[in-house]
Design an enzyme around this catalytic site. Structure first.
Site, PDB file in Angstrom:
ATOM      1  N   LYS A   1       2.598  65.288  87.635  1.00  0.00           N
ATOM      2  CA  LYS A   1       2.361  64.209  86.679  1.00  0.00           C
ATOM      3  C   LYS A   1       3.199  63.039  87.133  1.00  0.00           C
ATOM      4  O   LYS A   1       4.425  63.049  87.051  1.00  0.00           O
ATOM      5  CB  LYS A   1       2.730  64.606  85.259  1.00  0.00           C
ATOM      6  CG  LYS A   1       2.405  63.503  84.234  1.00  0.00           C
ATOM      7  CD  LYS A   1       2.866  63.857  82.846  1.00  0.00           C
ATOM      8  CE  LYS A   1       2.475  62.751  81.857  1.00  0.00           C
ATOM      9  NZ  LYS A   1       3.076  61.444  82.207  1.00  0.00           N
TER      10      LYS A   1
ATOM     11  N   GLY B   1      14.701  64.079  84.196  1.00  0.00           N
ATOM     12  CA  GLY B   1      14.518  62.995  83.239  1.00  0.00           C
ATOM     13  C   GLY B   1      15.497  63.080  82.090  1.00  0.00           C
ATOM     14  O   GLY B   1      16.585  63.671  82.215  1.00  0.00           O
ATOM     15  N   SER B   2      15.104  62.524  80.978  1.00  0.00           N
ATOM     16  CA  SER B   2      15.997  62.408  79.827  1.00  0.00           C
ATOM     17  C   SER B   2      16.189  63.737  79.124  1.00  0.00           C
ATOM     18  O   SER B   2      15.346  64.647  79.200  1.00  0.00           O
ATOM     19  CB  SER B   2      15.448  61.389  78.832  1.00  0.00           C
ATOM     20  OG  SER B   2      14.277  61.884  78.206  1.00  0.00           O
TER      21      SER B   2
ATOM     22  N   GLY C   1      13.300  64.091  76.302  1.00  0.00           N
ATOM     23  CA  GLY C   1      11.994  64.461  76.851  1.00  0.00           C
ATOM     24  C   GLY C   1      12.003  65.834  77.479  1.00  0.00           C
ATOM     25  O   GLY C   1      11.069  66.623  77.300  1.00  0.00           O
ATOM     26  N   GLY C   2      13.069  66.140  78.220  1.00  0.00           N
ATOM     27  CA  GLY C   2      13.156  67.434  78.860  1.00  0.00           C
ATOM     28  C   GLY C   2      13.261  68.571  77.867  1.00  0.00           C
ATOM     29  O   GLY C   2      12.642  69.624  78.037  1.00  0.00           O
TER      30      GLY C   2
ATOM     31  N   GLU D   1      16.388  68.999  84.958  1.00  0.00           N
ATOM     32  CA  GLU D   1      17.669  68.341  85.206  1.00  0.00           C
ATOM     33  C   GLU D   1      17.713  67.164  84.250  1.00  0.00           C
ATOM     34  O   GLU D   1      16.932  66.217  84.382  1.00  0.00           O
ATOM     35  CB  GLU D   1      17.745  67.900  86.676  1.00  0.00           C
ATOM     36  CG  GLU D   1      19.130  67.470  87.103  1.00  0.00           C
ATOM     37  CD  GLU D   1      19.249  65.968  87.122  1.00  0.00           C
ATOM     38  OE1 GLU D   1      19.793  65.427  86.131  1.00  0.00           O
ATOM     39  OE2 GLU D   1      18.808  65.349  88.083  1.00  0.00           O
TER      40      GLU D   1
ATOM     41  N   CYS E   1      21.746  60.300  88.614  1.00  0.00           N
ATOM     42  CA  CYS E   1      22.096  61.419  87.746  1.00  0.00           C
ATOM     43  C   CYS E   1      23.518  61.890  87.987  1.00  0.00           C
ATOM     44  O   CYS E   1      24.093  62.579  87.142  1.00  0.00           O
ATOM     45  CB  CYS E   1      21.106  62.566  87.933  1.00  0.00           C
ATOM     46  SG  CYS E   1      20.677  62.896  89.644  1.00  0.00           S
TER      47      CYS E   1
ATOM     48  N   GLU F   1      25.300  60.844  77.812  1.00  0.00           N
ATOM     49  CA  GLU F   1      25.056  59.974  78.955  1.00  0.00           C
ATOM     50  C   GLU F   1      24.490  58.627  78.519  1.00  0.00           C
ATOM     51  O   GLU F   1      23.574  58.553  77.699  1.00  0.00           O
ATOM     52  CB  GLU F   1      24.072  60.645  79.917  1.00  0.00           C
ATOM     53  CG  GLU F   1      23.760  59.816  81.148  1.00  0.00           C
ATOM     54  CD  GLU F   1      22.703  60.452  82.032  1.00  0.00           C
ATOM     55  OE1 GLU F   1      22.761  60.242  83.249  1.00  0.00           O
ATOM     56  OE2 GLU F   1      21.831  61.161  81.499  1.00  0.00           O
TER      57      GLU F   1
END
Length: 504
Positions: free
Chosen positions: A182, A239-240, A243-244, A263, A300, A389
């Site tokens: 995606k 990603g965030s 969302g993750g 991650e 990251c 973060e």
């Protein structure tokens, strides 16, 4: 030749347009229209991946290795065009994109070499013992096997190394798993041209068409359809945290739960021990500021927190960091959304009595300027939000009374991708006391350096306890990352002419 995107999805070897489109939002240059992904396209791509698995998953390691190398070759053949569209979409400098392309092609070639050696198969043999008493032992053999189609979500901050043909894709293909990507809407053109390179490699190597598909854009329904498709066997994500975690929960809630290798984020704390602080406070402060602002802080491994002793030497560190940050020019962030999130993160710090502003700036539009704050260990441990973060060039200095309070503070950190110790020879006892704590907190521990920059190698671990990642036993960088897409199978009393070739 300049690259002009056509805006289509790649589904099982064919470029497919959709009814709806979205328009890219480049940092510079022209915008283009791209087809929007749908659950129906997801199903077509995954079905093709499952069909491809029955040949790709069981072909020779050499054929897969050549395929990976051919993808790298095809990317290099499009080098200038990849850099041009990548810099336009993301605002990243040309040198950064060129280096990232080299890392991406290097990963592909590294995995080709890795699977040729066959060590990743972890083959084990227990010979039959027919005369053993009280019971005979059968012939037992074991090795790692590919799990099936894998879903990969492209990352916003690495348009090449963690996206279409990035580390997750390279590891999955090396393992023998077809991939459905995606693409990230922040850099759809970059995703498209890399997909063209993969398609060229598929044709050159005679691979099954469904071994790779790219679905552009789409809302949550596309991501949901992908991770919940019954034929998808694992998910790779960078990603965030929000969302993750949502995708992780969807994977766990499936009738057949699958692993989600996410991650998600890290503040990558840096611990400055007393003798090192005494010897080079100013240079470490300046070095930290440089690492903090590298790439507008959109790594990251960005070291967002420095743990420094109270007193004059700690003051010198803070003053040096502030001075270096004041000289840092505003930088373009990857997307308008990331820039807005950075401003929101700064506002969260501005509204807290527990922190003292050291340097505050105003960031507008897609630009980001650095910010610096200070607090102490007691306030940090009482305010969980200070450890969340902020994706961008924002730093927090946490002041401690000495090594004992530093160790207490370290125990209060959540899971991290990295933890750094700055030390001199006289700091060795304190470092030895700190190391076991950091082993439980981070996937990579380094001394007298800065964590930005991840070496792609056999020994690298890019992962850590939650929330740094959703699977503390895995890495998303380095050859060990292939293990995410394999599972062990034991073969008992299987005749040699039936066994897989790698086990004979």
């Amino acid at each position: 030749m300049p690259f002009t995107p056509h805006g289509k999805h790649l589904i099982a070897g064919e470029w497919v347009a959709g009814d709806a489109t979205f328009t890219s939002e480049p940092a510079s240059g022209p915008a283009y229209d791209y087809s929007v992904g749908t659950p129906a396209l997801v199903d077509a791509a995954v079905q093709a991946a499952e069909d491809a698995f029955w040949s790709f998953g069981y072909m020779s390691r050499e054929k897969r290795a050549v395929f990976l190398e051919t993808i790298a070759d095809e990317m290099e053949a499009r080098a200038e065009a990849i850099t041009a569209i990548g810099t336009s979409e993301t605002g990243l400098p040309e040198a950064r994109l060129q280096g990232e392309r080299g890392r991406t092609t290097g990963q592909l070639r590294l995995f080709a070499d890795h699977i040729r050696k066959a060590d990743y198969l972890d083959r084990r043999f227990d010979e039959a013992l027919p005369d053993r008493q009280p019971l005979p032992r059968p012939d037992l053999r074991m090795m790692q096997r590919p799990i099936g189609p894998v879903a990969v979500f492209g990352a916003s901050n690495f348009p090449l190394a963690f996206s279409t043909a990035g580390g997750d894709t390279a590891a999955a293909l090396a393992a023998g798993c077809p991939v459905v990507v995606k693409g990230h809407s922040a850099h759809p053109g970059t995703g498209e041209i890399v997909a063209e390179a993969i398609l060229a490699a598929i044709k050159a190597c005679g691979m099954p068409a469904g071994v790779f598909s790219l679905i552009q854009g789409g809302k949550r329904d596309v991501g949901t359809a992908l991770v919940q498709h019954p034929l998808i066997k694992a998910v790779g994500f960078t990603g965030s945290l929000g969302g993750g975690r949502a995708l992780f929960d969807l994977c766990a809630a499936r009738p057949e739960p699958i692993p989600f290798f996410g991650e998600l984020g890290s503040v990558n704390p840096m611990f400055v021990l007393p003798e090192a602080l005494k010897a080079r406070a100013a240079s470490m402060g300046e070095g930290w500021a440089g690492s903090l602002t590298m790439g507008a802080g959109q790594f990251c491994t960005n070291p967002g927190i420095a743990v420094v002793a109270k007193g004059a030497e700690g003051d010198e560190f803070v003053a040096a960091a502030k001075g270096a940050l004041e000289k840092a020019a505003p930088q373009v962030m990857l997307t308008d959304g990331i820039a807005a999130a950075y401003r929101d993160g700064k506002a969260r710090f501005d509204g807290r009595n527990a922190v003292t502003p050291v340097l505050t700036t105003v960031s507008e539009g897609r630009q980001a300027s650095p910010n610096l704050y200070e607090t102490d260990a007691e306030n940090y441990l009482q305010d969980h939000a200070l450890g969340e973060e902020v994706f961008g060039p924002l730093g927090l200095v946490v002041r401690v009374s000495g090594p004992e309070e530093m160790a207490t503070l370290a125990k209060g950190f959540e899971g991290q991708l990295t933890a750094t110790i700055h030390m001199d020879a006289g700091d060795a006892p304190a470092a030895r006391d700190l190391l076991p704590i950091l082993e439980r907190k981070a996937g990579r521990i380094l001394v007298n350096g800065f964590p930005t920059g991840v070496e792609v190698a056999d020994t690298m671990v890019h992962g850590g306890p939650y929330p740094a990642s959703t699977n503390f036993g895995a890495t998303s960088v380095g050859t060990l990352s292939i293990r995410r897409f394999l599972r062990p199978v034991c073969y008992q009393n299987i005749p040699g002419d039936v066994l897989p070739e790698d086990l004979v």
